[in-house]
Design an enzyme around this catalytic site. Structure first.
Site, PDB file in Angstrom:
ATOM      1  N   SER A   1       1.990   2.882  -4.961  1.00 28.07           N
ATOM      2  CA  SER A   1       1.838   1.440  -4.770  1.00 28.07           C
ATOM      3  C   SER A   1       1.527   0.742  -6.088  1.00 28.07           C
ATOM      4  CB  SER A   1       0.740   1.142  -3.737  1.00 28.07           C
ATOM      5  OG  SER A   1      -0.497   1.704  -4.138  1.00 28.07           O
TER       6      SER A   1
ATOM      7  N   PHE B   1       0.835  -1.199   0.000  1.00 24.95           N
ATOM      8  CA  PHE B   1       0.000   0.000   0.000  1.00 24.95           C
ATOM      9  C   PHE B   1       0.872   1.252   0.000  1.00 24.95           C
ATOM     10  CE2 PHE B   1       0.870  -0.854   4.455  1.00 24.95           C
ATOM     11  CZ  PHE B   1       1.098   0.400   5.013  1.00 24.95           C
ATOM     12  N   CYS B   2       0.255   2.367  -0.418  1.00 19.94           N
ATOM     13  CA  CYS B   2       0.842   3.691  -0.241  1.00 19.94           C
ATOM     14  C   CYS B   2      -0.213   4.554   0.449  1.00 19.94           C
ATOM     15  CB  CYS B   2       1.312   4.275  -1.578  1.00 19.94           C
ATOM     16  SG  CYS B   2      -0.006   4.553  -2.796  1.00 19.94           S
ATOM     17  N   TRP B   3      -0.143   5.857   0.286  1.00 18.08           N
ATOM     18  CA  TRP B   3      -1.032   6.734   1.057  1.00 18.08           C
ATOM     19  C   TRP B   3      -2.505   6.523   0.694  1.00 18.08           C
ATOM     20  CZ3 TRP B   3      -2.188   9.093   5.164  1.00 18.08           C
ATOM     21  CH2 TRP B   3      -3.095  10.156   5.215  1.00 18.08           C
TER      22      TRP B   3
ATOM     23  N   TYR C   1      -3.361   3.399   2.590  1.00 23.99           N
ATOM     24  CA  TYR C   1      -3.261   3.621   4.038  1.00 23.99           C
ATOM     25  C   TYR C   1      -4.498   4.339   4.570  1.00 23.99           C
ATOM     26  CZ  TYR C   1      -1.888   5.816   8.420  1.00 23.99           C
ATOM     27  OH  TYR C   1      -1.869   6.243   9.734  1.00 23.99           O
TER      28      TYR C   1
END
Length: 381
Positions: free
Chosen positions: A122, A114-116, A144
């Protein structure tokens, strides 16, 4: 040739470049209940502010690269920022990061990433891994932010829909020891890595506030998945060291019935001695040798007295500090730490017990049972 995971083992094969849709996952509950490993592709500075209990930071960009891309985005726009990002993370740099992701997947083939917001970063990582060796690593839908929102909403829902019991008692009465014998218990102090009192700091730092909240949400969801219909916690103030219980959850705790653990003073002194002196010295000595804390146990304890000086008053602060110093010097000279029980007794009788009496008076209408540990365990049945 590259090393690829085929579902059972890693094999050698040619890199793939097929532009195929890659999986998105939003079954957040299963991530918690299955202890799902996670790859946090955000920059280290973002990870340090808070992530998830099973997450490891293997970023697409480091902090400096992220800052440069962000500046370019503000000054020149999206396309220029994307171009710079690909320039910064290319060649050997890109290959090292792909290798790090593959190494983690070798050990944790069931991982998600995952990323933000589950978007560009991601997706780039997901695509690079797939193109490199055909591993279709799922990424979190919404990233996230979506998972974090789920954890906060779900933890509050669970607290509001469960019977809650609060274990209270004087300092040193062994509330944490009792909780360890109760299957339905959630150890808030364990999650916050703090014993809850002015002297309760561990050598190891507390988690960030976000990490604490996420860990609490994980604990509540796993508690629910285990089939428990009742939550048993220790009586805490809003703050546990430098961390605080989320206000809406704390409000639910404040309405719950209270069970008081009662224990004689001499036993409370012994429990405090075992925890704060014997265990505390060993923990701080080991952390100091590893370079994880700048101060040893003695310096930390003296500092703790200074931290509560306003509540103790100057005279008691000097007296307690002198008792600590005398016990410490005696321990250094003879190897016997028993002298610390003198200042523990004084601190319990003169500081903690009067404060407890004041606080418990405000909760007297919520008290439903009093007893020793054995009696409380029987009551809970």
């Amino acid at each position: 040739m590259v090393l690829c995971y085929n579902g059972n083992d890693f094999i050698q094969q040619e890199p793939l470049t097929v532009q195929t849709p890659l999986p998105l996952i939003d079954d957040f509950r299963s991530i918690v209940t299955e202890n799902r490993p996670l790859i946090d592709t955000r920059a280290p500075v973002e990870y340090a502010k808070g992530s998830f209990p099973e997450a490891v930071n293997l970023p697409l960009m480091n902090d400096e690269e992220r800052e440069r891309v962000g500046t370019t985005y503000k000054q020149e726009g999206h396309d220029a920022a994307v171009k710079l990002g690909h320039e910064l993370v290319s060649g050997e740099v890109r290959q090292k990061r792909i290798d790090a992701w593959i190494d983690f997947l070798r050990a944790h083939p069931d991982a998600y990433l995952f990323c933000w917001r589950g978007g560009q970063r991601s997706e780039i990582v997901q695509r690079w891994i797939y193109e490199h060796c055909g591993i279709a690593v799922p990424r979190l839908k919404g990233g996230y932010k979506a998972f974090r929102n789920y954890l906060m909403d779900e933890s509050l829902r669970l607290v509001r829909n469960r019977e809650i019991l609060v274990i209270g008692g004087r300092t040193g009465s062994g509330k944490t020891l009792l909780l360890q014998q109760i299957d339905e218990a959630i150890d808030l102090e364990g999650l916050a890595r703090h014993r809850g009192s002015a002297f309760g700091r561990y050598a190891r730092p507390q988690p960030s506030q976000i990490d604490f909240e996420n860990a609490l949400a994980y604990a509540l969801i796993r508690h629910d998945a285990a089939g428990h219909r009742r939550i048993v916690i220790e009586d805490e103030s809003r703050n546990i060291g430098q961390r605080y219980i989320p206000p809406e959850i704390f409000a639910e705790f404040q309405k719950a019935p209270v069970i008081l653990l009662e224990r004689p003073l001499d036993e409370r002194i012994e429990i405090s001695y075992q925890d704060y002196i014997l265990y505390g010295q060993k923990e701080y000595d080991e952390a100091f040798r590893r370079g994880e804390t700048p101060y040893g146990w003695y310096e930390t304890m003296q500092h703790n007295f200074k931290r509560i000086r306003k509540r103790l008053g100057d005279e008691r602060t000097r007296r307690f500090s002198a008792l600590l110093d005398a016990a410490w010097q005696e321990q250094l000279r003879t190897g016997n730490p028993e002298g610390h029980k003198i200042w523990i007794r004084a601190l319990l009788e003169e500081y903690y017990d009067p404060m407890y009496d004041y606080q418990i008076e405000k909760k007297k209408e919520r008290i439903v049972f009093r007893g020793n540990a054995e009696e409380i365990l029987e009551y809970l049945k």
